[in-house]
Scaffold this motif. Structure first.
Motif, PDB file in Angstrom:
ATOM      1  N   ALA A 212       0.770   8.532  -8.544  1.00 31.98           N
ATOM      2  CA  ALA A 212      -0.441   8.062  -9.241  1.00 31.98           C
ATOM      3  C   ALA A 212      -1.675   8.856  -8.799  1.00 31.98           C
ATOM      4  CB  ALA A 212      -0.641   6.586  -8.941  1.00 31.98           C
ATOM      5  N   ARG A 213      -2.498   9.210  -9.779  1.00 33.87           N
ATOM      6  CA  ARG A 213      -3.780   9.871  -9.470  1.00 33.87           C
ATOM      7  C   ARG A 213      -4.855   8.808  -9.622  1.00 33.87           C
ATOM      8  NH1 ARG A 213      -5.067  14.802  -9.259  1.00 33.87           N
ATOM      9  NH2 ARG A 213      -3.467  16.372  -9.032  1.00 33.87           N
ATOM     10  N   LEU A 214      -5.536   8.488  -8.557  1.00 34.74           N
ATOM     11  CA  LEU A 214      -6.495   7.389  -8.591  1.00 34.74           C
ATOM     12  C   LEU A 214      -7.885   7.882  -8.235  1.00 34.74           C
ATOM     13  CD1 LEU A 214      -4.236   4.873  -6.664  1.00 34.74           C
ATOM     14  CD2 LEU A 214      -4.558   5.008  -9.122  1.00 34.74           C
ATOM     15  N   GLU A 215      -8.872   7.091  -8.654  1.00 33.79           N
ATOM     16  CA  GLU A 215     -10.257   7.469  -8.382  1.00 33.79           C
ATOM     17  C   GLU A 215     -10.534   7.528  -6.881  1.00 33.79           C
ATOM     18  OE1 GLU A 215     -13.775   5.380 -10.265  1.00 33.79           O
ATOM     19  OE2 GLU A 215     -12.446   5.852 -11.972  1.00 33.79           O
ATOM     20  N   SER A 216     -10.075   6.491  -6.171  1.00 37.43           N
ATOM     21  CA  SER A 216     -10.273   6.491  -4.719  1.00 37.43           C
ATOM     22  C   SER A 216      -9.071   7.117  -4.030  1.00 37.43           C
ATOM     23  CB  SER A 216     -10.459   5.069  -4.209  1.00 37.43           C
ATOM     24  OG  SER A 216     -10.164   5.038  -2.831  1.00 37.43           O
ATOM     25  N   ALA A 217      -9.352   7.995  -3.072  1.00 37.74           N
ATOM     26  CA  ALA A 217      -8.279   8.697  -2.355  1.00 37.74           C
ATOM     27  C   ALA A 217      -7.453   7.744  -1.507  1.00 37.74           C
ATOM     28  CB  ALA A 217      -8.900   9.770  -1.463  1.00 37.74           C
ATOM     29  N   TYR A 218      -7.990   6.541  -1.248  1.00 33.07           N
ATOM     30  CA  TYR A 218      -7.295   5.640  -0.321  1.00 33.07           C
ATOM     31  C   TYR A 218      -6.671   4.425  -1.010  1.00 33.07           C
ATOM     32  CZ  TYR A 218     -10.571   8.425   2.346  1.00 33.07           C
ATOM     33  OH  TYR A 218     -11.311   9.471   2.834  1.00 33.07           O
ATOM     34  N   ASP A 219      -6.729   4.387  -2.347  1.00 29.84           N
ATOM     35  CA  ASP A 219      -6.054   3.303  -3.070  1.00 29.84           C
ATOM     36  C   ASP A 219      -4.627   3.726  -3.406  1.00 29.84           C
ATOM     37  OD1 ASP A 219      -8.043   1.403  -3.066  1.00 29.84           O
ATOM     38  OD2 ASP A 219      -8.940   2.080  -4.957  1.00 29.84           O
ATOM     39  N   PHE A 220      -3.816   2.734  -3.743  1.00 29.15           N
ATOM     40  CA  PHE A 220      -2.422   2.988  -4.096  1.00 29.15           C
ATOM     41  C   PHE A 220      -2.117   2.344  -5.442  1.00 29.15           C
ATOM     42  CE2 PHE A 220      -2.797   2.662   0.486  1.00 29.15           C
ATOM     43  CZ  PHE A 220      -2.115   3.786   0.940  1.00 29.15           C
ATOM     44  N   LYS A 263      -1.686   9.694   1.920  1.00 27.96           N
ATOM     45  CA  LYS A 263      -2.986   9.003   1.908  1.00 27.96           C
ATOM     46  C   LYS A 263      -3.395   8.542   3.301  1.00 27.96           C
ATOM     47  CE  LYS A 263      -2.889   7.803  -2.904  1.00 27.96           C
ATOM     48  NZ  LYS A 263      -4.159   7.539  -3.601  1.00 27.96           N
ATOM     49  N   THR A 264      -2.427   8.106   4.075  1.00 30.54           N
ATOM     50  CA  THR A 264      -2.743   7.653   5.437  1.00 30.54           C
ATOM     51  C   THR A 264      -3.203   8.833   6.290  1.00 30.54           C
ATOM     52  OG1 THR A 264      -1.067   5.959   5.191  1.00 30.54           O
ATOM     53  CG2 THR A 264      -1.839   6.375   7.426  1.00 30.54           C
ATOM     54  N   MET A 265      -2.505   9.953   6.172  1.00 35.58           N
ATOM     55  CA  MET A 265      -2.882  11.148   6.942  1.00 35.58           C
ATOM     56  C   MET A 265      -4.294  11.608   6.549  1.00 35.58           C
ATOM     57  SD  MET A 265      -0.457  11.971   9.047  1.00 35.58           S
ATOM     58  CE  MET A 265      -0.753  13.672   9.469  1.00 35.58           C
ATOM     59  N   GLN A 266      -4.560  11.601   5.243  1.00 36.45           N
ATOM     60  CA  GLN A 266      -5.877  12.042   4.765  1.00 36.45           C
ATOM     61  C   GLN A 266      -6.979  11.115   5.293  1.00 36.45           C
ATOM     62  OE1 GLN A 266      -6.205  14.981   3.174  1.00 36.45           O
ATOM     63  NE2 GLN A 266      -8.358  14.618   3.664  1.00 36.45           N
ATOM     64  N   ALA A 267      -6.723   9.807   5.225  1.00 32.39           N
ATOM     65  CA  ALA A 267      -7.713   8.827   5.700  1.00 32.39           C
ATOM     66  C   ALA A 267      -7.940   9.000   7.202  1.00 32.39           C
ATOM     67  CB  ALA A 267      -7.235   7.416   5.385  1.00 32.39           C
ATOM     68  N   ALA A 268      -6.874   9.235   7.954  1.00 33.37           N
ATOM     69  CA  ALA A 268      -7.006   9.401   9.406  1.00 33.37           C
ATOM     70  C   ALA A 268      -7.889  10.617   9.718  1.00 33.37           C
ATOM     71  CB  ALA A 268      -5.631   9.555  10.045  1.00 33.37           C
ATOM     72  N   ARG A 269      -7.692  11.695   8.950  1.00 35.61           N
ATOM     73  CA  ARG A 269      -8.522  12.905   9.154  1.00 35.61           C
ATOM     74  C   ARG A 269      -9.967  12.614   8.760  1.00 35.61           C
ATOM     75  NH1 ARG A 269      -4.457  15.547   5.747  1.00 35.61           N
ATOM     76  NH2 ARG A 269      -2.750  16.005   7.179  1.00 35.61           N
ATOM     77  N   ASP A 270     -10.149  12.036   7.572  1.00 39.78           N
ATOM     78  CA  ASP A 270     -11.497  11.820   7.045  1.00 39.78           C
ATOM     79  C   ASP A 270     -12.344  10.919   7.940  1.00 39.78           C
ATOM     80  OD1 ASP A 270     -10.664  13.352   4.973  1.00 39.78           O
ATOM     81  OD2 ASP A 270     -10.517  11.723   3.495  1.00 39.78           O
ATOM     82  N   PHE A 271     -11.695   9.940   8.619  1.00 36.64           N
ATOM     83  CA  PHE A 271     -12.455   8.981   9.431  1.00 36.64           C
ATOM     84  C   PHE A 271     -12.326   9.268  10.933  1.00 36.64           C
ATOM     85  CE2 PHE A 271     -12.296   7.070   5.329  1.00 36.64           C
ATOM     86  CZ  PHE A 271     -13.514   6.421   5.212  1.00 36.64           C
ATOM     87  N   ASN A 272     -11.846  10.458  11.262  1.00 35.75           N
ATOM     88  CA  ASN A 272     -11.710  10.856  12.673  1.00 35.75           C
ATOM     89  C   ASN A 272     -10.959   9.832  13.516  1.00 35.75           C
ATOM     90  OD1 ASN A 272     -13.082  13.324  12.426  1.00 35.75           O
ATOM     91  ND2 ASN A 272     -15.026  12.193  12.367  1.00 35.75           N
ATOM     92  N   ALA A 273      -9.888   9.311  12.953  1.00 39.65           N
ATOM     93  CA  ALA A 273      -9.083   8.356  13.721  1.00 39.65           C
ATOM     94  C   ALA A 273      -8.403   9.081  14.875  1.00 39.65           C
ATOM     95  CB  ALA A 273      -8.037   7.716  12.822  1.00 39.65           C
TER      96      ALA A 273
END
Ligand code: KG4
Ligand code: ZN
Length: 342
Positions: A212-220, A263-273
């Motif tokens: 799925a291509r979604l507006e938010s990068a972190y939605d599923f 998506k989890t990897m991207q979110a972890a990078r984006d938020f400096n987890a």
């Protein structure tokens, strides 16, 4: 968080189709855990039958608590608090555990701690078996992927019990998608483990299912994927040939894992987890575990298999952190069947 006080918590979990009880010391050290599964009963209906689930909890809850106490070599008088799943879950099922917990708290003059089931799943990663070596604690900021039968969401945890919701599923939860696709493929309930088993001998590249291509990068979103599997199954049935169940299961599973992992990897990078945590029933999925374990960018916490699906140890762990911060509930609290994590 400051140094927390020492405490022993007995927890009860009855949010869906597992009647569970556990005792945990200091939020991490698991002394005893019992899970009475109703899976075989609900398999006849192809899913959880709520009224049957509640009545089964009524039958099981006292023996399960008794068995847990025996296993722990402790008595109720040795506990500091009673934790219980308050929600989300099936109302009629939650009520049984809640009333049992209230009875114990009232009878023993112990504090009651109402726990969010999703928070429980997250705290599975803090648990280790008493007497075994102590694993490192998850470190904040932590990117938490929660994947269960009813929920799929990404939360940034900056501290204990602190969640910043980043995204969630717009339709089906990941576990729900596994269960629905299992039904389409004629596999038994519960669907997740059945799809995984079929997928083990299948080709994950045979069918190119959509991501799925979604507006938010972190939605599923998993309903389009489920529909794509349905179309493929229907088209195949028209040919009269036998359904390539293994390849369909493997291709579907690959699409789900791909979305959850990327998506989890991207979110972890984006938020400096600093680290990643994966929790909930779908975290038992071998392909998903493999995806996270085969990268080295982030340390990933995934619970032991026995703690991925519903259990009370996780409620005791989360209950401890709530209790230690003074989050004690009144004895007249209601259950919260749709309680969000934050
Ligand atoms: O967390 P959980 O036990 O209950 C809820 O809180 O919902 O999650 C149950 C979900 C079900 O949808 C089940 O099919 C899925 O987790 N599940 C799996 C696996 N084991 C359980 N999904 C994929 N692969 C598995 N091995
Ligand atoms: Zn659960």
């Amino acid at each position: 968080m400051n140094e927390l006080r020492s405490a022993r918590i007995l927890a009860i979990e009855t949010s869906c189709d597992e009647t569970a009880c556990a005792v945990i010391e200091n939020g991490r050290s698991l002394l005893a855990s019992t899970v009475a599964s109703q899976m075989d009963i609900h398999a006849r209906y192809g899913g959880v039958f709520p009224e049957v689930a509640s009545r089964q909890h009524v039958l099981s809850v006292i023996p399960v608590v008794e068995q847990t106490l025996v296993q722990s070599n402790l008595a109720l008088k040795d506990m500091d608090a009673i934790a219980v799943t308050r929600g989300p879950g099936l109302a009629g099922s939650l009520v049984v555990g809640m009333n049992m917990a209230k009875g114990l708290a009232l009878g023993m003059s112990l504090p009651l701690v109402g726990v969010n089931h999703l928070e429980g799943h997250i705290y599975s990663s803090w648990i280790y078996n008493a007497g075994e070596s102590v694993p490192p604690e998850p470190q904040f900021p932590l990117m938490a992927l929660l994947v269960s039968g009813g929920h799929t969401e990404l939360n940034l945890m900056t501290d204990h019990l602190t969640y910043e919701p980043l995204g969630s599923t717009l339709d089906d939860a990941a576990g729900e998608a596994f269960d629905k696709v299992a039904r389409l493929l004629g596999l038994a309930y519960p669907g997740g483990p059945a799809v995984q088993r079929a997928a083990e001998s299948g080709d994950p590249n045979r069918f190119k299912f959509p991501r799925a291509r979604l507006e938010s990068a972190y939605d599923f979103s998993f309903s389009g994927l489920k529909t794509a599997v349905l179309y493929e199954v229907n088209a195949w049935k028209k040919t009269g040939k036998s359904l390539p169940v293994e390849d369909l299961a493997a291709s579907f599973q690959a699409a789900v894992v791909d979305a959850l992992f990327k998506k989890t990897m991207q979110a972890a990078r984006d938020f400096n987890a600093k680290e990643i945590l994966v929790a909930g029933g779908v975290s038992a999925n071998r392909a998903l575990r493999q995806a996270f374990q085969s990268q080295s960018e982030f340390k990933v916490h995934i619970p032991a298999f026995s703690l991925c699906t519903d259990n009370a140890a996780m409620i005791a762990a989360a209950g401890y952190y709530r209790y230690a911060l003074g989050h004690v509930s009144a004895l007249d609290i209601d259950v919260e069947p749709t309680w969000p994590l934050s």
